[in-house]
Design an enzyme around this catalytic site. Structure first.
Site, PDB file in Angstrom:
ATOM      1  N   LYS A  72      58.348  -9.907 -50.123  1.00 54.90           N
ATOM      2  CA  LYS A  72      57.811  -8.542 -50.258  1.00 54.90           C
ATOM      3  C   LYS A  72      56.523  -8.536 -51.084  1.00 54.90           C
ATOM      4  CE  LYS A  72      62.457  -6.472 -49.963  1.00 54.90           C
ATOM      5  NZ  LYS A  72      62.428  -5.536 -48.809  1.00 54.90           N
ATOM      6  N   LYS A  99      59.843   6.929 -46.135  1.00 55.26           N
ATOM      7  CA  LYS A  99      60.113   7.973 -47.133  1.00 55.26           C
ATOM      8  C   LYS A  99      58.825   8.370 -47.845  1.00 55.26           C
ATOM      9  CE  LYS A  99      64.550   5.760 -47.616  1.00 55.26           C
ATOM     10  NZ  LYS A  99      65.322   4.688 -48.278  1.00 55.26           N
ATOM     11  N   HIS A 121      69.308  -7.380 -39.127  1.00 54.40           N
ATOM     12  CA  HIS A 121      68.393  -6.792 -40.108  1.00 54.40           C
ATOM     13  C   HIS A 121      67.480  -7.802 -40.783  1.00 54.40           C
ATOM     14  CE1 HIS A 121      70.283  -2.745 -40.270  1.00 54.40           C
ATOM     15  NE2 HIS A 121      71.371  -3.424 -39.939  1.00 54.40           N
ATOM     16  N   LYS A 149      61.258  -1.360 -54.371  1.00 53.44           N
ATOM     17  CA  LYS A 149      62.115  -2.044 -53.404  1.00 53.44           C
ATOM     18  C   LYS A 149      62.727  -3.242 -54.105  1.00 53.44           C
ATOM     19  CE  LYS A 149      58.280  -2.554 -50.928  1.00 53.44           C
ATOM     20  NZ  LYS A 149      58.525  -2.186 -49.543  1.00 53.44           N
ATOM     21  N   ARG A 150      63.683  -3.937 -53.448  1.00 52.96           N
ATOM     22  CA  ARG A 150      64.204  -5.169 -54.023  1.00 52.96           C
ATOM     23  C   ARG A 150      63.058  -6.112 -54.348  1.00 52.96           C
ATOM     24  NH1 ARG A 150      69.911  -6.022 -54.210  1.00 52.96           N
ATOM     25  NH2 ARG A 150      69.340  -8.078 -54.980  1.00 52.96           N
ATOM     26  N   THR A 176      62.133   0.896 -44.928  1.00 50.66           N
ATOM     27  CA  THR A 176      62.421   2.322 -44.744  1.00 50.66           C
ATOM     28  C   THR A 176      61.797   3.119 -45.885  1.00 50.66           C
ATOM     29  OG1 THR A 176      64.575   1.884 -45.750  1.00 50.66           O
ATOM     30  CG2 THR A 176      64.517   2.142 -43.356  1.00 50.66           C
TER      31      THR A 176
HETATM   32  C1  26V Z   1      72.480 -10.661 -46.475  1.00 51.84           C
HETATM   33  C2  26V Z   1      73.398 -11.014 -47.380  1.00 51.84           C
HETATM   34  C3  26V Z   1      73.843 -12.364 -47.351  1.00 51.84           C
HETATM   35  C4  26V Z   1      75.177 -12.488 -47.999  1.00 51.84           C
HETATM   36  C5  26V Z   1      75.153 -11.887 -49.354  1.00 51.84           C
HETATM   37  C6  26V Z   1      74.892 -10.427 -49.295  1.00 51.84           C
HETATM   38  C7  26V Z   1      73.888 -10.092 -48.299  1.00 51.84           C
HETATM   39  C8  26V Z   1      73.447  -8.822 -48.244  1.00 51.84           C
HETATM   40  C9  26V Z   1      72.530  -8.473 -47.318  1.00 51.84           C
HETATM   41  C10 26V Z   1      72.053  -9.398 -46.438  1.00 51.84           C
HETATM   42  C11 26V Z   1      71.102  -9.045 -45.388  1.00 51.84           C
HETATM   43  C12 26V Z   1      69.982  -8.345 -45.909  1.00 51.84           C
HETATM   44  C13 26V Z   1      69.282  -7.773 -44.768  1.00 51.84           C
HETATM   45  C14 26V Z   1      68.601  -6.519 -45.150  1.00 51.84           C
HETATM   46  O1  26V Z   1      68.902  -5.855 -46.101  1.00 51.84           O
HETATM   47  N1  26V Z   1      67.662  -6.188 -44.336  1.00 51.84           N
HETATM   48  C15 26V Z   1      66.857  -5.010 -44.520  1.00 51.84           C
HETATM   49  O2  26V Z   1      67.367  -4.034 -43.627  1.00 51.84           O
HETATM   50  C16 26V Z   1      66.632  -2.840 -43.698  1.00 51.84           C
HETATM   51  C17 26V Z   1      67.328  -1.862 -42.784  1.00 51.84           C
HETATM   52  O3  26V Z   1      67.252  -2.278 -41.466  1.00 51.84           O
HETATM   53  C18 26V Z   1      65.204  -3.091 -43.296  1.00 51.84           C
HETATM   54  O4  26V Z   1      64.484  -1.887 -43.409  1.00 51.84           O
HETATM   55  C19 26V Z   1      64.582  -4.152 -44.185  1.00 51.84           C
HETATM   56  O5  26V Z   1      63.288  -4.473 -43.718  1.00 51.84           O
HETATM   57  C20 26V Z   1      65.436  -5.387 -44.177  1.00 51.84           C
HETATM   58  O6  26V Z   1      64.970  -6.329 -45.123  1.00 51.84           O
END
Ligand code: 26V
Length: 818
Positions: free
Chosen positions: A564, A670, A367, A558-559, A666
């Protein structure tokens, strides 16, 4: 804004005995009396909520059991979705919609003097996720059930999910979120489904030459199940979340000796595991507790999968025929080593056969390509916590690198890029490489993202296994993101094009034929206006800012993350503010800029960007010379429920990440489905949205991903861009010199200096193109017939982004269950 309004905020009329109680009303009263234990006269809103949920839940249980029985009877292959995050939000309206019970329940409650909408509003928002990745998992669960696929979601039952965000004097403040304060009436604890999870200790060899892990520490994982109802109730699947307990929760000996801390030490330590969600969505915390959480839930889930398989099929060697396990990012990647351990150490398979089964069973979804978000663990920590898994990873690595070495192109650089161990500095275990090696399918979440996976992070692994990487463009569930959040638009669509789109979202394409009909445009615009009025009302009540529902609602929700580029949007707002003041005589399009989103608590710049948005808002909103033309609001505590209010009220959707950095997005889907036009870069799924709605119905600007890479290579000098753009340089000067922060004029000097010096996210390179695109948006807004034609074409064009379509592709290509 509050997550859980105080009870006194919810006005409920005095309960009256029903005139003619419907059978359903009687059941709700019975639930209230015998399960919640409250008298009708004494019941508070939360009691009615619990009684309603329990009554609806009863309707679900027969279908739930039937779903399990039918999968069992057919000997069906099951899908297991492993995710450390499920951002499910509220469930009552979801269940009512999918069961077709909305009206019936509304009437039953009304006969009891209770307003369904009011109790829906006090259901806590289950925020067991950070952002897109967690929400995607929730949409996928709903689509799996809707497509009648037997599936389990596996995750952690965090006691505290995503923090609650408060804005104090413009700054983000994080508060613990307590979604379980009133208990969770949806869940069923399954005491019988519990497993021991080991940590630490040592590996000993067995008489038969095998290895056995003797963990130093054990905790118990217990399943807590929540039903997931598919559209039209066709199927009910299970979301199984794990909770942790100590093996020996109370050490009586210590307790009797008066050492209460020691008596409860194991309990406290175990409970830490499922206490809180890590609230960072791009920066791995690198903390041991996080690795423990990952292993805890991976091990519990795999033991459960293997137990079910053995119970139903009796032969571990057929696992891959009967189970497809999808890894949602690398967070569950240790599962690859855990399954190997179960197959080799517990079920006595040969390493090679175990590896074949493991690869055939797992799929891995990536992701993000951000290098800082790729998980790696210091090898000594990993080995101390999971010594047997470390051995297995070495054995997998030996096999992997042997295979790589046999390729003529594999030089030392390629070999070290493929290795499961990063040896460039302190040695670390690379979870993405482990997931890649252990899976038969590795997918990206949008076409561009998948191409970049092949060209960048996974280039060498891709060369070694060229068949493995594939694309599955993300999707969203149209039940939550159209039917539930936008009943007025849903009603209009049903009247106009019939009900086909309720079962096949692509059928919204029939709207295109109406895009230029004045009468239909007027009705479409009226729906949007009503949604904007409702949002304005909410914003007025929560942050005391009055908005004009006739202005353009321009949203970025969004975050908060630098890639972003909320900062790009804010700087453009400052430039626009300046421009309006300099040229008040021009025909400006009135705009409301709406921001919402959380910043990771440790992410300094992201939090500063929130403060800047609020500083600019305070100044601009108070300026009488731009009163009716420009407003800016930062709506606190963005979560699924707030998204459900903002999405149907948006006119313009900001999707402005630096090209190549947003894997998919996403929210873009929406917002477009609900009739917002996108202003965006050629990034993530924006590209595919353009393909579907047509280039005339979207505002695309800025560098492409290849151009971004090219500029970086050639040496990018943001100061030159700034010097060439009077508007940008004036806006940056104003921000840096404290125009918006008179109480602390230097507050933003560092932030702006970073833009001059390196501008990692190429804000300056895209600024002028963005501004031009915004002025085109203004021009379009001034010609309503053209605007609504395009807005309608967005709703018509994006039905393809239903998560039903996405899940069908996973089912067909990866899981082989359709
Ligand atoms: C990484 C980490 C690292 C450890 C700490 C907690 C944590 C939590 C999440 C992540 C990965 C984040 C990746 C993510 O959220 N990607 C998003 O995924 C969406 C669904 O596929 C996508 O639409 C977004 O563009 C993308 O940023």
């Amino acid at each position: 804004m509050q997550d859980h309004p105080a009870l006194s905020d919810v006005t409920l009329p005095d309960p009256k005995p029903p005139a003619a109680p419907t059978p359903l009303a009687e059941r709700i009263v019975a639930s209230l009396t015998y399960r919640v234990g409250k008298d009708v006269r004494a019941a508070r809103p939360h009691d009615w909520l619990a009684a309603t949920i329990l009554t609806v839940r009863d309707q679900i249980i027969d279908r739930w059991m039937a779903s399990t029985r039918s999968a069992h009877g057919a000997g069906a292959k099951r899908v297991y979705y492993l995710s450390l995050e499920f951002l499910i939000g509220r469930l009552l309206r979801d269940a009512l919609t999918n069961l077709g019970m909305n009206e019936e329940v509304r009437e039953a409650l009304a006969s009891l003097g209770v307003d369904l909408a009011a109790i829906e509003e006090i259901e806590p928002d289950a925020a067991l996720g950070n952002g897109g990745l967690g929400r995607l998992a929730a949409c996928f669960m709903e689509s799996l059930a809707s497509l009648d696929l037997p599936a389990y979601g596996y995750g952690i039952r965090y006691v505290n999910g995503m923090f609650r965000q408060r804005i104090d004097d413009g700054w983000q403040v994080e508060l613990p979120e307590t979604w379980l304060a009133h208990g969770d009436p949806w869940e069923f604890e399954r005491r019988e489904s519990s497993y021991h999870i080991g940590f630490g200790g040592e590996v000993v060899s067995t008489d038969t030459g095998g290895a056995k892990w003797r963990p130093a520490e054990r905790v118990i994982a217990t399943a807590v199940d929540t039903p997931v109802v598919g559209w039209r109730g066709v199927r009910v699947n299970t979301l199984r979340l794990w909770t942790a307990q100590a093996v020996d929760p109370l050490k009586l000996e210590a307790f009797n000796a008066g050492d209460y801390a020691a008596a409860l030490a194991d309990s406290n330590r175990a409970e830490q595991l499922t206490r809180v969600l890590y609230p960072a969505d791009a920066h791995p915390a690198g903390q041991e507790l996080r690795l423990r959480q990952e292993y805890f839930f991976s091990s519990a889930s795999l033991q459960d999968v293997v137990r079910r398989h053995m119970q139903y099929f009796g032969d571990i060697r057929t696992l891959a025929d009967k189970a497809a396990i999808q890894l949602n990012d690398t967070h569950p990647a240790v599962s690859v080593a855990e399954l190997m351990r179960l197959l080799v150490d517990v079920h006595d398979l040969e390493f090679d056969e175990a590896w074949r089964i493991t690869q055939a069973t797992f799929g891995y979804t990536n992701h993000t390509l951000l290098p800082e978000a790729l998980e790696t663990w210091p090898l000594p920590m990993f080995e101390r916590l999971l010594p047997r898994h470390m051995q297995l990873i070495y054995a997998i690595n030996a096999r992997l690198l042997r295979e790589a070495r046999s390729r003529p192109w594999a030089d030392d650089r390629a070999i070290s890029a493929i290795s499961l161990i990063d040896e460039s500095g302190e040695r670390r275990v690379r979870m993405a490489n482990l997931a890649f090696a252990g899976a038969h399918s590795v997918n990206g979440v949008a076409a561009l993202h998948t191409r970049l996976m092949k060209q960048t992070v996974f280039a060498d692994l891709h060369r070694l296994y060229p068949e493995r990487i594939n694309n599955k463009t993300n999707g969203i569930t149209p039940r939550r993101w159209l039917q539930q959040c936008n009943p007025a638009l849903t009603g209009l669509l049903r009247e106009t094009i019939g009900d086909a789109f309720l079962d096949r979202t692509e059928a919204t394409s029939a709207l295109e034929a109406h895009a230029d009909e004045g009468d239909f445009q007027a009705r479409f615009a009226a729906v949007k206006r009503a949604n904007k009025a409702a949002l304005s009302d909410h914003i007025r009540r929560h942050i005391a800012v009055r908005l004009d529902p006739d202005a353009m609602f321009d949203v970025q929700i969004k975050r908060i993350h630098e890639y972003k580029r909320q900062l790009l949007n804010i700087v453009e707002t400052v430039a626009l503010y300046d421009d309006i003041r300099s040229h008040p005589e021009r025909d400006w399009a009135p705009r409301v800029k709406i921001f919402a989103g959380k910043a990771a608590s440790s992410y300094h710049n992201a939090k500063l960007i929130i403060k800047l948005a609020n500083d600019v808002a305070r100044r601009v909103n108070a300026d009488t010379s731009t009163q009716d033309l420009l407003k800016l609001v930062f709506v606190p505590n963005y979560n699924v429920s707030l998204a459900e209010r903002i999405v149907p009220a948006a006119d313009l959707s900001e999707q402005i990440s630096t090209a190549g950095m947003e894997a998919s997005g996403t929210g873009n889907m929406k917002l477009a489905l609900n009739g917002a036009l996108t202003i965006g870069t050629l990034d993530g799924a924006n590209i595919e949205i353009r393909d579907r709605v047509g280039p005339d119905n979207i505002f695309i600007f800025g560098l492409t991903a290849d151009e971004v890479a090219g500029r970086r290579q050639a040496g990018y000098h943001p100061a030159d861009c700034i010097a060439q753009s009077r508007e940008l340089s004036q806006a940056l000067t104003a921000i840096a010199s404290g125009v918006f922060s008179p109480d602390d004029p230097a507050r933003y000097s560092g932030l702006v200096a970073e833009l001059y010096n390196d501008d990692r996210f190429m804000l300056c390179a895209d600024f002028d193109a963005y501004t031009r695109a915004q002025r085109e948006v203004d021009a379009l807004w001034r010609t309503p017939a053209a605007w609504w034609s395009k807005a309608i074409r967005n709703t018509a064009g994006v039905g393809w982004f239903s998560s039903d379509r996405t899940i069908s592709e996973y089912a067909r290509d990866i899981w082989e269950v359709m």
